[in-house]
Scaffold this active site. Sequence first.
Site, short mmCIF file in Angstrom:
data_model
loop_
_atom_site.label_atom_id
_atom_site.label_comp_id
_atom_site.label_asym_id
_atom_site.label_seq_id
_atom_site.Cartn_x
_atom_site.Cartn_y
_atom_site.Cartn_z
N GLY A 1 0.79 -1.24 0.00
CA GLY A 1 0.00 0.00 0.00
C GLY A 1 0.82 1.28 0.00
O GLY A 1 0.32 2.33 0.41
N MET B 1 -3.80 -7.05 -6.88
CA MET B 1 -3.25 -8.23 -7.55
C MET B 1 -4.32 -9.29 -7.83
O MET B 1 -4.19 -10.44 -7.40
CB MET B 1 -2.12 -8.83 -6.69
CG MET B 1 -1.01 -7.87 -6.42
SD MET B 1 -0.32 -7.19 -7.95
CE MET B 1 1.22 -6.52 -7.33
N ARG B 2 -5.35 -8.87 -8.53
CA ARG B 2 -6.40 -9.82 -8.93
C ARG B 2 -6.60 -9.72 -10.43
O ARG B 2 -6.61 -8.61 -10.99
CB ARG B 2 -7.74 -9.46 -8.25
CG ARG B 2 -7.78 -9.61 -6.77
CD ARG B 2 -7.84 -11.04 -6.34
NE ARG B 2 -8.99 -11.75 -6.86
CZ ARG B 2 -9.09 -13.09 -6.81
NH1 ARG B 2 -8.12 -13.82 -6.30
NH2 ARG B 2 -10.17 -13.69 -7.29
N HIS C 1 1.31 -0.14 -13.53
CA HIS C 1 2.04 -1.39 -13.71
C HIS C 1 3.53 -1.06 -13.78
O HIS C 1 3.93 -0.10 -14.46
CB HIS C 1 1.58 -2.07 -15.00
CG HIS C 1 2.17 -3.43 -15.18
ND1 HIS C 1 1.77 -4.52 -14.44
CD2 HIS C 1 3.16 -3.87 -16.00
CE1 HIS C 1 2.48 -5.57 -14.80
NE2 HIS C 1 3.33 -5.20 -15.75
N ASN D 1 1.79 2.95 -2.69
CA ASN D 1 1.14 3.85 -3.67
C ASN D 1 -0.15 4.43 -3.10
O ASN D 1 -0.43 5.61 -3.26
CB ASN D 1 0.87 3.12 -4.99
CG ASN D 1 2.08 3.08 -5.88
OD1 ASN D 1 2.44 4.07 -6.51
ND2 ASN D 1 2.76 1.93 -5.91
N ASN E 1 -4.98 1.70 -13.73
CA ASN E 1 -4.05 0.82 -13.02
C ASN E 1 -2.63 1.33 -13.25
O ASN E 1 -2.34 1.95 -14.26
CB ASN E 1 -4.18 -0.61 -13.59
CG ASN E 1 -3.24 -1.59 -12.90
OD1 ASN E 1 -3.10 -1.58 -11.68
ND2 ASN E 1 -2.57 -2.43 -13.69
C1 GAR Z 1 3.54 -1.49 -7.40
O1 GAR Z 1 4.87 -1.53 -7.84
C2 GAR Z 1 2.60 -1.65 -8.57
O2 GAR Z 1 3.08 -1.09 -9.76
C3 GAR Z 1 2.53 -3.15 -8.70
O3 GAR Z 1 2.48 -3.60 -7.38
C4 GAR Z 1 3.23 -2.72 -6.54
C5 GAR Z 1 2.38 -2.39 -5.34
O4 GAR Z 1 3.13 -1.74 -4.35
N1 GAR Z 1 1.38 -3.54 -9.44
C6 GAR Z 1 1.38 -4.58 -10.28
O5 GAR Z 1 2.32 -5.31 -10.46
C7 GAR Z 1 0.04 -4.80 -10.99
N2 GAR Z 1 0.20 -5.72 -12.05
P1 GAR Z 1 2.40 -0.98 -3.17
O6 GAR Z 1 1.38 -1.94 -2.58
O7 GAR Z 1 3.48 -0.68 -2.19
O8 GAR Z 1 1.76 0.23 -3.74
#
Ligand code: GAR
Length: 197
Positions: free
Chosen positions: A12, A88-89, A106, A14, A104
């Site tokens: 979390g 992540m779903r 990525h 972001n 989203n």
């Molecule tokens: C982030 O790096 C985001 O880009 C990635 O998960 C991480 C979450 O970090 N998302 C993906 O890979 C989606 N396919 P966070 O929970 O610390 O924000």
Amino acid sequence: MRRIVILFSGNGTNLENIIQKLHQKELLVAAAITNNPKAKGIERAKKYNIPVEVLDHQGFASREAFDQALVERIQKYRPHLVVLAGFMRILTPVFTSTIKNAINIHPSLLPLFKGARAIERSFASDMKVAGVTVHWVSEELDGGKIIDQACFHRENEDLEEFEAKLHKLEYELYPKVIHNIIRSKSPSSPHINKSAH
Ligand code: GAR
């Protein structure tokens, strides 16, 4: 103020960055919804008094049943924009055909390295640049229309440094994109649900 709902699954960072930069300034984070009862992001959101909803996907018989419940939770808040931040779903058409105003982030330069373990696969590649992408959510995993990207030139970073550089880009790019979408009076994207303004 326009409302957003944030979906997350894990750490979390972001989510917290968006709250810190935009909540009660540009917009209201109406709720943060997670599929993971152990997500660290739950505590992060609670620190700012953001309502947190936990919808454990393990309690559902199918992806579609989970997505239906998720859609209902989201619609309760009538958000202008739904923000996936480390959610992540894999989403089914139950979600993507109803929620058209979702974006989203990525951690790769899409269309390269879609799907899981994008950071590791991008790190292991021969590419001299690496970066992050914000895109509209569509029925194709990490395949919706690209809104914006940011990148850096690689300089023999180890994996930890590489990952830190990507996260730094995410923390700059995602609030900027959200700000622009929220501020635009007549969104150029057909994805925005005008009734949710
Ligand atoms: C982030 O790096 C985001 O880009 C990635 O998960 C991480 C979450 O970090 N998302 C993906 O890979 C989606 N396919 P966070 O929970 O610390 O924000």
